[in-house]
Design an enzyme around this catalytic site. Sequence first.
Site, PDB file in Angstrom:
ATOM      1  CG  HIS A  31      -2.175  -1.191   1.071  1.00  0.00           C
ATOM      2  ND1 HIS A  31      -2.273  -1.381   2.689  1.00  0.00           N
ATOM      3  CD2 HIS A  31      -2.289  -1.676   0.131  1.00  0.00           C
ATOM      4  CE1 HIS A  31      -3.089  -2.603   2.097  1.00  0.00           C
ATOM      5  NE2 HIS A  31      -3.233  -2.555   0.565  1.00  0.00           N
ATOM      6  CB  THR A  85      -4.297  -8.381   8.234  1.00  0.00           C
ATOM      7  OG1 THR A  85      -5.380  -8.215   7.504  1.00  0.00           O
ATOM      8  CG2 THR A  85      -4.119 -10.399   8.241  1.00  0.00           C
TER       9      THR A  85
END
Length: 230
Positions: A105, A174
Amino acid sequence: MKKRLIISTGAGISAESGISTFRDADGLWEQYPVMDVASADGFARNPALVHEFYNARRKQLLTVEPNDAHRGLVELEKYFDVGIITQNVDNLHERAGSSRVLHLHGELMKIRSMKDETRVYELTSDNLETSPETRDKYGDPVRPHIVFFQEAVPNIELAIDWVQEADIFVVIGTSLNVYPAAGLLRYVRPGTPVYYIDPKPAVVPLGVEVLALPATKGVRELINQLKLKC
């Protein structure tokens, strides 16, 4: 020859260093809708706000340090060929000493030219702030080196390649809800050991060993187990 250990990390590994996760974030995350400060449309509408948001995030990053989970992954390099695929834009893996980190990202401490995306620049603690008026050495405007919502994830194909080559695959911190990163689990070769570390783990396929622990404790347990597989 060392076995190839590929590790996918999310916000949970940095939370124990004091970096707010997406859902628990404070400051600018609460003051503005996420799509205003972290999307391509938001940047087009109000680039000054987006620059301000990432300036604040960089300042916060300088106040925190890698934790035992980050350092534990460095320790694993003694025993395995380790590659880290991270959704995080912080640089805590690198500051801990990890030698091979792939950012899905983007990277908070970098900016890039808006005219040539291959021109990427590292920021320093003395030069953190950018604005719509900031120019690179070629006179071009710059933007955060971040993958905004609504943009493609340029490193996802390389990440898939890494996962397909893994002898052991680990997911840390996550919710497995953020795609395309959450889909990496599908590319693990059949029979490959898979571990998932999270204090509130999501539902995972059969055969995945779940360590329902915070990242720091989970990585220590992972090290103890993986040493037996060397």
